[in-house]
Scaffold this motif. Structure first.
Motif, PDB file in Angstrom:
ATOM      1  N   ILE A 149     -12.572 -56.800 -61.516  1.00 37.53           N
ATOM      2  CA  ILE A 149     -13.695 -57.213 -62.366  1.00 37.53           C
ATOM      3  C   ILE A 149     -13.201 -57.568 -63.764  1.00 37.53           C
ATOM      4  CG2 ILE A 149     -15.791 -56.364 -63.508  1.00 37.53           C
ATOM      5  CD1 ILE A 149     -16.332 -54.742 -60.925  1.00 37.53           C
ATOM      6  N   GLY A 150     -12.300 -56.769 -64.301  1.00 31.33           N
ATOM      7  CA  GLY A 150     -11.733 -57.061 -65.627  1.00 31.33           C
ATOM      8  C   GLY A 150     -10.989 -58.377 -65.644  1.00 31.33           C
ATOM      9  N   ALA A 151     -10.223 -58.644 -64.593  1.00 31.29           N
ATOM     10  CA  ALA A 151      -9.484 -59.904 -64.514  1.00 31.29           C
ATOM     11  C   ALA A 151     -10.444 -61.090 -64.398  1.00 31.29           C
ATOM     12  CB  ALA A 151      -8.539 -59.877 -63.318  1.00 31.29           C
ATOM     13  N   ALA A 152     -11.490 -60.941 -63.602  1.00 25.16           N
ATOM     14  CA  ALA A 152     -12.471 -62.026 -63.443  1.00 25.16           C
ATOM     15  C   ALA A 152     -13.167 -62.318 -64.769  1.00 25.16           C
ATOM     16  CB  ALA A 152     -13.496 -61.660 -62.370  1.00 25.16           C
ATOM     17  N   VAL A 153     -13.550 -61.280 -65.482  1.00 27.25           N
ATOM     18  CA  VAL A 153     -14.200 -61.478 -66.787  1.00 27.25           C
ATOM     19  C   VAL A 153     -13.228 -62.159 -67.754  1.00 27.25           C
ATOM     20  CG1 VAL A 153     -15.130 -60.266 -68.799  1.00 27.25           C
ATOM     21  CG2 VAL A 153     -15.849 -59.589 -66.512  1.00 27.25           C
ATOM     22  N   LEU A 180     -14.127 -70.424 -70.750  1.00 28.05           N
ATOM     23  CA  LEU A 180     -15.143 -70.792 -71.744  1.00 28.05           C
ATOM     24  C   LEU A 180     -14.522 -71.123 -73.098  1.00 28.05           C
ATOM     25  CD1 LEU A 180     -17.946 -68.194 -70.924  1.00 28.05           C
ATOM     26  CD2 LEU A 180     -17.938 -70.651 -70.415  1.00 28.05           C
ATOM     27  N   ILE A 181     -13.521 -70.361 -73.487  1.00 28.25           N
ATOM     28  CA  ILE A 181     -12.845 -70.634 -74.775  1.00 28.25           C
ATOM     29  C   ILE A 181     -12.064 -71.949 -74.690  1.00 28.25           C
ATOM     30  CG2 ILE A 181     -11.014 -69.825 -76.309  1.00 28.25           C
ATOM     31  CD1 ILE A 181     -12.003 -66.980 -75.786  1.00 28.25           C
TER      32      ILE A 181
END
Length: 101
Positions: free
Chosen positions: A86-90, A97-98
């Protein structure tokens, strides 16, 4: 004061406070001293009530945030690889986005 205040009721309370203060400011030079004291008293009462409600809501939000953080911590401890995923996906989503900017 364990009442449940929604954001709509807080908005209404803040609008009431703003309306009361506008009345005080608008009519401060037009009213006799007795009415001025009455308006000031009403504004102080409304401000006190609003502060209490905002404080109660703030305490509730802090409590809920702590509960959510505790649940998230427990989940990550129970499922470490899912937490990493989940951390990697976020991180990837934020990176994309950046990069689009």
């Amino acid at each position: 004061m364990a009442k449940d205040y929604t954001s709509d009721s807080l908005r209404a309370e803040l609008k009431s406070l703003a309306d009361t203060l506008e009345d005080v400011l608008r009519s401060s030079s037009e009213k006799p001293l007795a009415e001025w004291d009455k308006l000031r008293s009403r504004a102080e009462s409304t401000l006190k009530d609003t502060r209490v409600r905002l404080s109660d809501t703030s305490d509730k939000v802090v409590h809920q945030t702590k509960e959510i953080a505790t649940q998230a911590d427990s989940y990550v401890h129970d499922n470490p690889w899912k937490g990493v995923g989940i951390g990697a996906a976020v991180g990837v989503i934020i990176g994309v986005l950046i990069a689009r900017r």
